[in-house]
Design a protein around this motif. Structure first.
Motif, PDB file in Angstrom:
ATOM      1  N   ARG A 174       1.044  -1.323  -0.109  1.00 54.97           N
ATOM      2  CA  ARG A 174       0.037  -0.100   0.492  1.00 54.97           C
ATOM      3  C   ARG A 174       0.835   1.234  -0.016  1.00 54.97           C
ATOM      4  NH1 ARG A 174       0.182  -2.639   5.024  1.00 54.97           N
ATOM      5  NH2 ARG A 174       0.988  -1.103   6.525  1.00 54.97           N
ATOM      6  N   GLY A 175       0.560   2.352   0.115  1.00 51.86           N
ATOM      7  CA  GLY A 175       1.421   3.332  -0.666  1.00 51.86           C
ATOM      8  C   GLY A 175       1.844   3.480  -1.400  1.00 51.86           C
ATOM      9  N   PRO A 176       2.935   4.929  -2.272  1.00 44.68           N
ATOM     10  CA  PRO A 176       3.892   4.838  -3.150  1.00 44.68           C
ATOM     11  C   PRO A 176       4.934   4.107  -3.113  1.00 44.68           C
ATOM     12  CG  PRO A 176       3.477   6.452  -1.532  1.00 44.68           C
ATOM     13  CD  PRO A 176       2.397   5.912  -0.897  1.00 44.68           C
ATOM     14  N   ALA A 177       5.204   3.771  -4.354  1.00 47.10           N
ATOM     15  CA  ALA A 177       6.969   3.613  -4.250  1.00 47.10           C
ATOM     16  C   ALA A 177       7.579   4.977  -4.770  1.00 47.10           C
ATOM     17  CB  ALA A 177       6.940   2.655  -4.978  1.00 47.10           C
ATOM     18  N   VAL A 178       9.118   5.097  -4.398  1.00 49.47           N
ATOM     19  CA  VAL A 178       9.668   6.845  -4.460  1.00 49.47           C
ATOM     20  C   VAL A 178      11.141   6.150  -5.127  1.00 49.47           C
ATOM     21  CG1 VAL A 178      10.181   8.655  -3.668  1.00 49.47           C
ATOM     22  CG2 VAL A 178       8.309   8.078  -2.660  1.00 49.47           C
ATOM     23  N   ALA A 179      11.096   7.267  -6.492  1.00 53.68           N
ATOM     24  CA  ALA A 179      12.647   6.766  -7.239  1.00 53.68           C
ATOM     25  C   ALA A 179      12.919   7.545  -7.284  1.00 53.68           C
ATOM     26  CB  ALA A 179      12.528   5.303  -7.750  1.00 53.68           C
ATOM     27  N   GLY A 180      13.753   8.172  -6.578  1.00 55.58           N
ATOM     28  CA  GLY A 180      14.109  10.016  -6.893  1.00 55.58           C
ATOM     29  C   GLY A 180      13.317  10.512  -6.539  1.00 55.58           C
ATOM     30  N   ARG A 181      12.712  11.597  -7.773  1.00 57.49           N
ATOM     31  CA  ARG A 181      11.582  12.830  -8.015  1.00 57.49           C
ATOM     32  C   ARG A 181      10.025  11.626  -8.100  1.00 57.49           C
ATOM     33  NH1 ARG A 181      13.925  18.100  -9.677  1.00 57.49           N
ATOM     34  NH2 ARG A 181      15.136  17.892  -8.264  1.00 57.49           N
ATOM     35  N   ILE A 182      10.292  10.894  -8.603  1.00 50.75           N
ATOM     36  CA  ILE A 182       8.988   9.646  -9.149  1.00 50.75           C
ATOM     37  C   ILE A 182       8.500   8.919  -7.687  1.00 50.75           C
ATOM     38  CG2 ILE A 182       8.680   8.181 -11.178  1.00 50.75           C
ATOM     39  CD1 ILE A 182      10.647   9.506 -12.626  1.00 50.75           C
ATOM     40  N   SER A 183       7.130   8.967  -7.835  1.00 49.73           N
ATOM     41  CA  SER A 183       6.378   8.146  -7.163  1.00 49.73           C
ATOM     42  C   SER A 183       5.357   7.658  -8.258  1.00 49.73           C
ATOM     43  CB  SER A 183       5.621   8.831  -6.165  1.00 49.73           C
ATOM     44  OG  SER A 183       4.787  10.077  -6.162  1.00 49.73           O
ATOM     45  N   GLY A 184       5.348   5.859  -7.601  1.00 50.59           N
ATOM     46  CA  GLY A 184       3.334   5.969  -8.198  1.00 50.59           C
ATOM     47  C   GLY A 184       3.078   4.416  -6.847  1.00 50.59           C
ATOM     48  N   ALA A 185       1.489   3.967  -7.651  1.00 51.70           N
ATOM     49  CA  ALA A 185       1.490   2.516  -6.969  1.00 51.70           C
ATOM     50  C   ALA A 185       2.671   2.100  -6.748  1.00 51.70           C
ATOM     51  CB  ALA A 185       0.230   2.503  -7.292  1.00 51.70           C
ATOM     52  N   GLY A 186       3.636   1.879  -7.886  1.00 56.42           N
ATOM     53  CA  GLY A 186       4.135   1.015  -7.985  1.00 56.42           C
ATOM     54  C   GLY A 186       5.569   1.316  -9.215  1.00 56.42           C
ATOM     55  N   LEU A 187       6.537   0.961  -9.277  1.00 56.79           N
ATOM     56  CA  LEU A 187       7.789   1.833 -10.234  1.00 56.79           C
ATOM     57  C   LEU A 187       8.661   0.161 -10.608  1.00 56.79           C
ATOM     58  CD1 LEU A 187       9.266   4.334  -8.207  1.00 56.79           C
ATOM     59  CD2 LEU A 187       7.940   4.302 -10.222  1.00 56.79           C
ATOM     60  N   LEU A 188       8.839   0.364 -12.294  1.00 54.70           N
ATOM     61  CA  LEU A 188       9.860   0.372 -13.172  1.00 54.70           C
ATOM     62  C   LEU A 188      10.596   0.571 -13.376  1.00 54.70           C
ATOM     63  CD1 LEU A 188      10.290  -2.743 -15.222  1.00 54.70           C
ATOM     64  CD2 LEU A 188       9.089  -1.569 -16.390  1.00 54.70           C
ATOM     65  N   VAL A 189      12.061   0.314 -12.770  1.00 50.52           N
ATOM     66  CA  VAL A 189      13.297   0.736 -12.973  1.00 50.52           C
ATOM     67  C   VAL A 189      13.937   0.077 -13.844  1.00 50.52           C
ATOM     68  CG1 VAL A 189      15.306   2.589 -11.490  1.00 50.52           C
ATOM     69  CG2 VAL A 189      12.562   2.200 -10.231  1.00 50.52           C
ATOM     70  N   PRO A 190      14.978   1.213 -14.737  1.00 53.94           N
ATOM     71  CA  PRO A 190      16.119   0.491 -15.643  1.00 53.94           C
ATOM     72  C   PRO A 190      17.083   0.232 -15.220  1.00 53.94           C
ATOM     73  CG  PRO A 190      15.426   2.936 -15.769  1.00 53.94           C
ATOM     74  CD  PRO A 190      14.708   2.997 -14.747  1.00 53.94           C
ATOM     75  N   PRO A 191      18.000  -0.521 -15.863  1.00 54.10           N
ATOM     76  CA  PRO A 191      19.157  -0.966 -15.339  1.00 54.10           C
ATOM     77  C   PRO A 191      19.879   0.860 -15.738  1.00 54.10           C
ATOM     78  CG  PRO A 191      18.568  -3.291 -16.908  1.00 54.10           C
ATOM     79  CD  PRO A 191      17.559  -1.151 -16.824  1.00 54.10           C
TER      80      PRO A 191
ATOM     81  N   LEU B 176      13.836  -7.838 -20.913  1.00 57.68           N
ATOM     82  CA  LEU B 176      12.723  -6.433 -21.099  1.00 57.68           C
ATOM     83  C   LEU B 176      13.125  -5.119 -21.980  1.00 57.68           C
ATOM     84  CD1 LEU B 176      11.546  -5.743 -17.282  1.00 57.68           C
ATOM     85  CD2 LEU B 176      10.951  -7.530 -18.827  1.00 57.68           C
ATOM     86  N   ARG B 177      12.278  -5.131 -22.791  1.00 60.09           N
ATOM     87  CA  ARG B 177      12.224  -3.878 -23.907  1.00 60.09           C
ATOM     88  C   ARG B 177      13.421  -2.598 -23.779  1.00 60.09           C
ATOM     89  NH1 ARG B 177       7.513  -2.345 -26.131  1.00 60.09           N
ATOM     90  NH2 ARG B 177       7.746  -4.399 -27.508  1.00 60.09           N
ATOM     91  N   PRO B 178      13.960  -1.672 -24.328  1.00 63.32           N
ATOM     92  CA  PRO B 178      15.457  -0.995 -23.389  1.00 63.32           C
ATOM     93  C   PRO B 178      14.376  -0.183 -23.407  1.00 63.32           C
ATOM     94  CG  PRO B 178      16.850  -2.591 -24.841  1.00 63.32           C
ATOM     95  CD  PRO B 178      15.267  -2.700 -24.810  1.00 63.32           C
ATOM     96  N   ARG B 179      14.627   1.212 -21.532  1.00 59.20           N
ATOM     97  CA  ARG B 179      14.232   2.439 -21.834  1.00 59.20           C
ATOM     98  C   ARG B 179      15.101   2.562 -20.859  1.00 59.20           C
ATOM     99  NH1 ARG B 179       8.220   0.927 -19.451  1.00 59.20           N
ATOM    100  NH2 ARG B 179       7.879  -0.792 -21.623  1.00 59.20           N
ATOM    101  N   GLN B 180      14.774   3.948 -20.698  1.00 57.89           N
ATOM    102  CA  GLN B 180      15.893   4.480 -19.839  1.00 57.89           C
ATOM    103  C   GLN B 180      15.624   5.787 -18.871  1.00 57.89           C
ATOM    104  OE1 GLN B 180      18.041   7.370 -22.138  1.00 57.89           O
ATOM    105  NE2 GLN B 180      19.126   5.151 -23.821  1.00 57.89           N
ATOM    106  N   GLU B 181      14.165   5.493 -18.379  1.00 58.69           N
ATOM    107  CA  GLU B 181      13.516   5.880 -17.745  1.00 58.69           C
ATOM    108  C   GLU B 181      12.827   5.625 -16.682  1.00 58.69           C
ATOM    109  OE1 GLU B 181      11.773   9.370 -20.057  1.00 58.69           O
ATOM    110  OE2 GLU B 181      13.140  11.017 -20.084  1.00 58.69           O
ATOM    111  N   VAL B 182      12.184   6.276 -15.433  1.00 53.42           N
ATOM    112  CA  VAL B 182      11.999   5.038 -14.799  1.00 53.42           C
ATOM    113  C   VAL B 182      10.132   4.707 -14.812  1.00 53.42           C
ATOM    114  CG1 VAL B 182      10.705   5.400 -12.346  1.00 53.42           C
ATOM    115  CG2 VAL B 182      13.215   5.596 -12.894  1.00 53.42           C
ATOM    116  N   THR B 183       9.434   3.557 -14.972  1.00 54.55           N
ATOM    117  CA  THR B 183       7.752   3.993 -15.146  1.00 54.55           C
ATOM    118  C   THR B 183       7.308   3.773 -14.287  1.00 54.55           C
ATOM    119  OG1 THR B 183       8.886   2.243 -17.569  1.00 54.55           O
ATOM    120  CG2 THR B 183       6.445   2.502 -17.154  1.00 54.55           C
ATOM    121  N   VAL B 184       5.827   4.038 -14.004  1.00 56.31           N
ATOM    122  CA  VAL B 184       4.997   4.197 -13.066  1.00 56.31           C
ATOM    123  C   VAL B 184       3.924   3.278 -13.829  1.00 56.31           C
ATOM    124  CG1 VAL B 184       3.350   4.984 -11.625  1.00 56.31           C
ATOM    125  CG2 VAL B 184       5.244   6.693 -12.674  1.00 56.31           C
TER     126      VAL B 184
END
Length: 235
Positions: free
Chosen positions: A35-52, A74-82
């Protein structure tokens, strides 16, 4: 942490809130709070996908599950996905059914198909074999192997081996002393393990051992996952 059926994924479960220092891991991280948000840096959400390879701090305000997924799956990406609440519920349900990796690939997209030599080398790296031995096994020189892995995966082989050693050490933390876990996993000493743990996870080995739920451990993923052919199988 523990392995998940299907290969390529390990899990860390913690039974309370957490806040970790700035770190960079060579794998994907998916944070699924109860429950509650997950935070990575300045990004928050119900869950987060953080890239390598993304430097970040992280925090959660409740018990949570973190999935660590091989970077090539997984398909490469460079930013956190909420991830929204529905996606978090689906992922948590998939963990119970053994379909977590399939669900994650559906959410994020599949990674590229790997050269069989690279796939086999990555399996051997997970077994903590020296790079010279890995290169000989797949029929490449060590410099050529390093270059091919980096071109295929986007992460140096030495960094992936460092992660594999850390994963092996964390597995042992609930069963032995930090010094013994460090030695068994191939670290020079306890301080070397501590530096690696802080760099890749933002945590000390002691905090990982003391705060994880009893059922968890850091297991070696199965050898195969989406986007990988068995070594020696024709393309």
């Amino acid at each position: 942490m523990r392995s998940v059926p299907g290969g390529g994924m390990t899990v860390f479960e913690e039974n309370g809130p957490a806040s970790v220092a700035r770190h960079v891991h060579p794998v994907w991280k998916i944070v699924l709070p109860e429950r509650g948000p997950a935070v990575a840096g300045r990004i928050s959400g119900a869950g987060l996908l953080v890239p390598p390879q993304l430097a970040h701090t992280a925090a959660v305000t409740s018990a949570y599950t973190a999935l660590f997924v091989d970077p090539w799956l997984l398909r490469p990406r460079q930013e956190v996905t909420v991830l929204d609440e529905r996606a978090v519920r689906r992922m948590r349900a998939a963990l119970g059914s053994g379909a977590a990796l399939t669900e994650l690939v559906t959410l994020a997209g599949p990674g590229p198909l790997l050269d069989p030599r690279v796939a086999h080398a990555l399996d051997l790296a997970a077994d903590l074999l020296p790079i010279d031995a890995i290169a000989a096994e797949v029929g490449l020189s060590p410099p050529r192997l390093r270059a091919l892995v980096r071109a295929s995966v986007g992460i140096p082989l030495v960094r992936l081996r460092q992660w594999a050693r850390l994963r092996a050490a964390v597995t042992l933390l609930g069963l032995s002393s930090v010094a013994s876990a460090a030695a068994t996993a191939g670290f020079a000493d306890q301080a070397h393990l501590a530096r690696t743990s802080r760099a890749l996870l933002g945590r000390t080995p002691v905090s990982l051992a003391h705060r994880a739920t009893p059922a968890t451990g850091l297991g070696r993923p199965a050898a195969r996952g989406p986007g990988r052919r068995p070594y020696g199988e024709p393309a």
